[in-house]
Design a protein around this motif. Structure first.
Motif, PDB file in Angstrom:
ATOM      1  N   LYS A 242       0.856  -1.173   0.000  1.00 34.80           N
ATOM      2  CA  LYS A 242       0.000   0.000   0.000  1.00 34.80           C
ATOM      3  C   LYS A 242       0.897   1.229   0.000  1.00 34.80           C
ATOM      4  CE  LYS A 242      -4.112  -2.022   0.754  1.00 34.80           C
ATOM      5  NZ  LYS A 242      -5.378  -1.748   0.043  1.00 34.80           N
ATOM      6  N   ASN A 243       0.620   2.193  -0.874  1.00 35.50           N
ATOM      7  CA  ASN A 243       1.471   3.381  -0.903  1.00 35.50           C
ATOM      8  C   ASN A 243       0.648   4.640  -1.141  1.00 35.50           C
ATOM      9  OD1 ASN A 243       1.296   3.838  -3.882  1.00 35.50           O
ATOM     10  ND2 ASN A 243       2.350   1.868  -3.932  1.00 35.50           N
ATOM     11  N   THR A 244       1.261   5.758  -0.795  1.00 39.39           N
ATOM     12  CA  THR A 244       0.678   7.074  -1.047  1.00 39.39           C
ATOM     13  C   THR A 244       1.819   8.036  -1.343  1.00 39.39           C
ATOM     14  OG1 THR A 244      -0.797   8.786  -0.154  1.00 39.39           O
ATOM     15  CG2 THR A 244       0.711   7.764   1.382  1.00 39.39           C
ATOM     16  N   THR A 245       1.520   9.083  -2.122  1.00 41.96           N
ATOM     17  CA  THR A 245       2.568   9.980  -2.613  1.00 41.96           C
ATOM     18  C   THR A 245       2.243  11.433  -2.277  1.00 41.96           C
ATOM     19  OG1 THR A 245       3.115   8.491  -4.445  1.00 41.96           O
ATOM     20  CG2 THR A 245       3.796  10.791  -4.663  1.00 41.96           C
ATOM     21  N   TYR A 246       3.277  12.177  -1.881  1.00 38.30           N
ATOM     22  CA  TYR A 246       3.175  13.624  -1.674  1.00 38.30           C
ATOM     23  C   TYR A 246       4.067  14.295  -2.710  1.00 38.30           C
ATOM     24  CZ  TYR A 246       3.172  18.216   0.497  1.00 38.30           C
ATOM     25  OH  TYR A 246       3.022  19.562   0.733  1.00 38.30           O
ATOM     26  N   THR A 247       3.525  15.312  -3.404  1.00 34.84           N
ATOM     27  CA  THR A 247       4.264  16.006  -4.456  1.00 34.84           C
ATOM     28  C   THR A 247       4.579  17.432  -4.021  1.00 34.84           C
ATOM     29  OG1 THR A 247       3.152  14.700  -6.157  1.00 34.84           O
ATOM     30  CG2 THR A 247       4.274  16.710  -6.874  1.00 34.84           C
ATOM     31  N   SER A 248       5.854  17.822  -4.112  1.00 31.11           N
ATOM     32  CA  SER A 248       6.272  19.172  -3.719  1.00 31.11           C
ATOM     33  C   SER A 248       5.774  20.186  -4.745  1.00 31.11           C
ATOM     34  CB  SER A 248       7.795  19.252  -3.608  1.00 31.11           C
ATOM     35  OG  SER A 248       8.395  18.983  -4.869  1.00 31.11           O
ATOM     36  N   THR A 249       5.518  21.442  -4.288  1.00 29.51           N
ATOM     37  CA  THR A 249       5.022  22.508  -5.160  1.00 29.51           C
ATOM     38  C   THR A 249       5.726  23.814  -4.835  1.00 29.51           C
ATOM     39  OG1 THR A 249       3.254  23.156  -3.635  1.00 29.51           O
ATOM     40  CG2 THR A 249       2.726  21.441  -5.234  1.00 29.51           C
ATOM     41  N   PHE A 250       5.527  24.833  -5.692  1.00 25.55           N
ATOM     42  CA  PHE A 250       6.120  26.148  -5.462  1.00 25.55           C
ATOM     43  C   PHE A 250       5.546  26.816  -4.229  1.00 25.55           C
ATOM     44  CE2 PHE A 250       7.452  26.322 -10.035  1.00 25.55           C
ATOM     45  CZ  PHE A 250       8.790  26.556  -9.783  1.00 25.55           C
ATOM     46  N   ILE A 251       4.327  26.466  -3.857  1.00 24.19           N
ATOM     47  CA  ILE A 251       3.695  27.089  -2.691  1.00 24.19           C
ATOM     48  C   ILE A 251       4.526  26.854  -1.436  1.00 24.19           C
ATOM     49  CG2 ILE A 251       1.615  27.102  -1.252  1.00 24.19           C
ATOM     50  CD1 ILE A 251       0.027  26.270  -3.695  1.00 24.19           C
ATOM     51  N   SER A 252       5.204  25.731  -1.400  1.00 23.90           N
ATOM     52  CA  SER A 252       6.011  25.397  -0.223  1.00 23.90           C
ATOM     53  C   SER A 252       7.131  26.406  -0.015  1.00 23.90           C
ATOM     54  CB  SER A 252       6.598  23.984  -0.362  1.00 23.90           C
ATOM     55  OG  SER A 252       5.562  23.043  -0.457  1.00 23.90           O
ATOM     56  N   GLU A 253       7.580  27.072  -1.097  1.00 22.55           N
ATOM     57  CA  GLU A 253       8.662  28.046  -0.960  1.00 22.55           C
ATOM     58  C   GLU A 253       8.197  29.222  -0.105  1.00 22.55           C
ATOM     59  OE1 GLU A 253      11.967  30.232  -3.798  1.00 22.55           O
ATOM     60  OE2 GLU A 253      10.194  29.280  -4.668  1.00 22.55           O
TER      61      GLU A 253
END
Length: 317
Positions: A242-253
């Motif tokens: 079982k897996n799940t993914t988190y994707t980084s974005t520009f908002i994090s900056e």
């Protein structure tokens, strides 16, 4: 020391240098009410006539010797374990088995196979995790928790963010957790911190485990980096992933910038408070010196008046 004693010590040392390879099933499931379960173990050193079975219960920190054999077709059950509960067989020098009759939930443990020469160091296998099921098998639910917006640094001052992977509501506790960055395994122990074992709820039939991934700021502010948490769950027949993914974005900056400004503000406030405290202390010391001087040059000032003034100054500061 006699020549014979030296020879025994030398041969024991030489044999201890040779590793022993074991073959054990990593996991075995049975149900409460089954007639019996058999755990097998093979080893590849025919000089190791002694073979042992130890168990390590999940709720105990100690290893328990259950049974042992000093050679082919020889077997003994160690007290206080019952001979009607456990049976050891040794059909070959390189093979042994431990049979557990009428398995119960209390028999769930990791069972280790070991072998040795007489009176020498014992070598251990990786162990077989036996689970006696008293509930239905349930795979985990997996999710990733986002980091706090105020998180900026670790204890060593390195800028980072932390993702937390939570696997919950599974039974039994045969799980392992791993992380990937854009499909590449992350094996750095500094970045990944996983619970040593899953913990059970009060009913003992639902487990939970967490794993934390420390992400450097350079990866966090770069867009479209996929951080995937994978939980491998053994259901008694095969491993289910079982897996799940988190994707980084520009908002994090922006979050990192706000975080940095937050810590800068705290640092500045601390400096101002420290400066004010020093100034107040210096002023208080100067006034105390003045009152002492006044007492020396003005004998009409009583000691009682001086003490009252000092107390008033202390309350003021």
């Amino acid at each position: 020391m006699s020549l014979m004693a030296l020879w025994k010590k030398f041969t024991r040392f030489c044999f201890s240098l040779s590793a022993v390879n074991f073959q054990q099933l990593p996991s075995v499931f049975v149900k409460v009410g089954d007639q019996s379960v058999t755990l097998w173990c093979d080893q590849d050193n025919n000089q190791n006539y002694y073979m042992f079975w130890y168990r390590h219960p999940a709720d105990s920190g100690k290893m328990e010797l259950v049974a042992y054999s000093v050679g082919k077709d020889a077997a003994a059950i160690e007290a206080p374990f019952s001979k009607t509960k456990y049976t050891l067989t040794r059909p070959e020098v390189l093979r042994t088995s431990l049979q557990i009759h009428s398995p119960e939930a209390a028999d769930s443990a990791v069972y280790y196979c070991a072998s040795s020469l007489a009176q020498s160091e014992a070598y251990f296998g990786a162990g077989t995790k036996l689970t006696v099921l008293d509930a239905e098998v349930q795979p985990p639910t997996v999710k990733i928790l986002e980091p706090s917006k105020k998180e900026c640094k670790d204890k060593k001052g390195k800028k980072k963010k932390t993702l937390v992977c939570v696997a919950s509501d599974f039974y039994p506790d045969h799980v392992s957790v791993s992380w990937t960055r854009n499909g590449q395994n992350i094996t750095d122990d500094i970045q990944v911190s996983t619970d040593a074992a899953a913990t059970a709820k009060k009913d003992g039939k639902n487990y939970k485990i967490t794993s934390r991934l420390m992400v450097p700021i350079k990866d966090w502010v770069e867009p479209n980096i996929n951080f995937t948490c994978t939980v491998s769950f053994f259901n008694g027949k095969s491993n289910i992933k079982k897996n799940t993914t988190y994707t980084s974005t520009f908002i994090s900056e922006t979050n990192i910038l706000n975080c940095s400004l937050y810590y800068i503000k705290i640092t500045q406030n601390a400096k101002i408070s420290y400066t004010v405290l020093i100034l107040k202390s210096c002023l208080y010391a100067a006034l105390v010196c003045f009152l002492v001087w006044k007492l020396q040059v003005g004998p009409e000032t009583s000691m009682l008046v001086l003490i009252v003034e000092l107390l008033m100054l202390r309350d003021f500061f």
